[in-house]
Design a protein around this motif. Structure first.
Motif, PDB file in Angstrom:
ATOM      1  N   GLN A  61      51.150  27.344 104.432  1.00 37.57           N
ATOM      2  CA  GLN A  61      49.721  27.025 104.310  1.00 37.57           C
ATOM      3  C   GLN A  61      49.260  27.141 102.862  1.00 37.57           C
ATOM      4  O   GLN A  61      48.484  26.296 102.386  1.00 37.57           O
ATOM      5  N   ALA A  62      49.735  28.160 102.156  1.00 32.73           N
ATOM      6  CA  ALA A  62      49.346  28.335 100.759  1.00 32.73           C
ATOM      7  C   ALA A  62      49.867  27.181  99.905  1.00 32.73           C
ATOM      8  O   ALA A  62      49.155  26.684  99.022  1.00 32.73           O
ATOM      9  N   PHE A  63      51.100  26.753 100.169  1.00 31.36           N
ATOM     10  CA  PHE A  63      51.654  25.613  99.439  1.00 31.36           C
ATOM     11  C   PHE A  63      50.745  24.394  99.580  1.00 31.36           C
ATOM     12  O   PHE A  63      50.473  23.683  98.600  1.00 31.36           O
ATOM     13  N   ILE A  64      50.291  24.130 100.789  1.00 26.62           N
ATOM     14  CA  ILE A  64      49.485  22.932 101.042  1.00 26.62           C
ATOM     15  C   ILE A  64      48.158  23.015 100.301  1.00 26.62           C
ATOM     16  O   ILE A  64      47.740  22.057  99.630  1.00 26.62           O
ATOM     17  N   TRP A  65      47.473  24.141 100.403  1.00 24.63           N
ATOM     18  CA  TRP A  65      46.175  24.262  99.752  1.00 24.63           C
ATOM     19  C   TRP A  65      46.309  24.176  98.228  1.00 24.63           C
ATOM     20  O   TRP A  65      45.486  23.536  97.553  1.00 24.63           O
ATOM     21  N   VAL A  66      47.333  24.821  97.686  1.00 22.95           N
ATOM     22  CA  VAL A  66      47.548  24.769  96.238  1.00 22.95           C
ATOM     23  C   VAL A  66      47.830  23.339  95.794  1.00 22.95           C
ATOM     24  O   VAL A  66      47.301  22.864  94.780  1.00 22.95           O
TER      25      VAL A  66
END
Length: 340
Positions: free
Chosen positions: A123-128
């Protein structure tokens, strides 16, 4: 959009026919993608793997190719539609997530986040990646708007390519500073669909679905923008809002795709141009056609990468670069970088 702003009418029958042909090609390529690889498999192995059986090495190989094929189709559809949206928003025939630097912006954001902030969750990868893609899009448009004449196609393309080169160098600098993660980042930076799993794809599906929905919902308004800002405003469109909403759809598609596949270039450049030859400039047809053609192109490129380098394979990002670079040169030479 009023009827006065609609593109010149075309008969629907040829478009429907081409739509059927394109869907058939995509299904055929998906079947070939499941069947072709470093290990030969038979129809029995394919049928067993589709039923969820992995009792043999051949069945396990097919089971690994199924999510890979799905990811290639999703990524290609997203990048194809994103390219069509970007070209419509900027009226720039050279607009593409790679050429405008959006993919590299997402890549740089992920590299910095991994190296300096230690992010690891999907999820963090996507938002970043989405934030990096969005920030880069705004930056490139602002730089391309400087000077006389505003954001012309040539200025946007030059600003995007300069940004891509700068961000690519920064990604290398980040990797050099962190040798422990350099290998993983370097492999991801090439862009590929190998090692795909349905568990990884689940996290990006909401973002891709939202981006596709925003893009398709902006089709009529993109037709208005194609008439020029003054004409679109005269037809009641809020030009800045239309551009912002449509661009949001493209950014979601690019960011989410880059987060899971890495930066894959030229799909968003090649596909919309080819689809215009089939269905014209009406975005109500162009956007879904670009999604289907993009999916077919990326699945086909993935198959080609497996065949050309047997028993190893070429990442799909390398194959699309070989396809797209000559196409980009042809556009620059023959289209004379005119507005759409």
């Amino acid at each position: 959009m009023t009827d006065a702003a609609a593109p010149a009418p075309r008969h629907a029958a040829p478009r429907v026919l081409w739509l059927g042909v394109l869907m058939a090609v995509l299904v055929l390529l998906a079947a070939l993608s499941v069947a072709i690889g470093t290990r030969e498999v038979g129809l029995d192995d394919i049928a067993a793997a589709l039923r969820g059986q992995v009792d043999t090495i051949e069945q396990a190989a097919v089971a690994a190719r199924i999510p890979r094929t799905v990811l290639a189709a999703l990524a290609g559809a997203s990048l194809g539609m994103a390219g069509a949206i970007m070209q419509g928003v900027t009226r720039n025939p050279l607009a593409d997530p790679g050429i405008l630097g959006v993919n590299l912006g997402a890549s740089l954001a992920i590299a910095v986040a991994v190296a300096w902030f230690g992010i690891a969750s999907a999820q963090a990868f996507i938002w970043v990646a989405i934030l990096g893609a969005g920030g880069t899009a705004v930056f490139v448009y602002a730089v391309g708007s400087l000077g006389r004449g505003g954001p012309t196609p040539l200025k946007l393309a030059l600003a995007g390519m300069a940004t891509s080169v700068a961000f690519s160098s920064l990604v290398v600098a980040v990797m050099l500073s962190r040798g422990d993660i350099a290998g993983g980042l370097q492999a991801w930076q090439i862009g590929g669909v190998g090692g795909a799993t349905f568990a990884r794809m689940v996290h990006v599906l909401p973002f891709l679905a939202l981006g596709l929905a925003i893009g398709l919902g902006s089709a009529r308004k993109l037709n208005s923008l194609a008439l020029g800002d003054d004409m679109a405003a005269g037809l009641g469109e809020r030009v800045a809002v239309v551009r912002a909403i449509a661009s949001l759809g493209a950014i979601l598609l690019c960011g989410a795709t880059t987060a899971i596949c890495g930066p894959i270039g030229f799909v968003g450049l090649v596909v919309p141009h080819l689809c215009r030859l089939l269905v014209g400039v009406d975005h109500r047809w162009l956007l879904p056609f670009s999604a289907l053609a993009g999916a077919a192109l990326l699945v086909g490129s993935d198959i080609l990468g497996r065949i050309l380098a047997r028993p190893s394979e070429l990442d799909v990002g390398i194959v699309t670069a070989f396809i797209g670079a000559p196409f980009f040169i042809w556009i620059v030479r023959h289209a004379r970088v005119k507005e759409l």
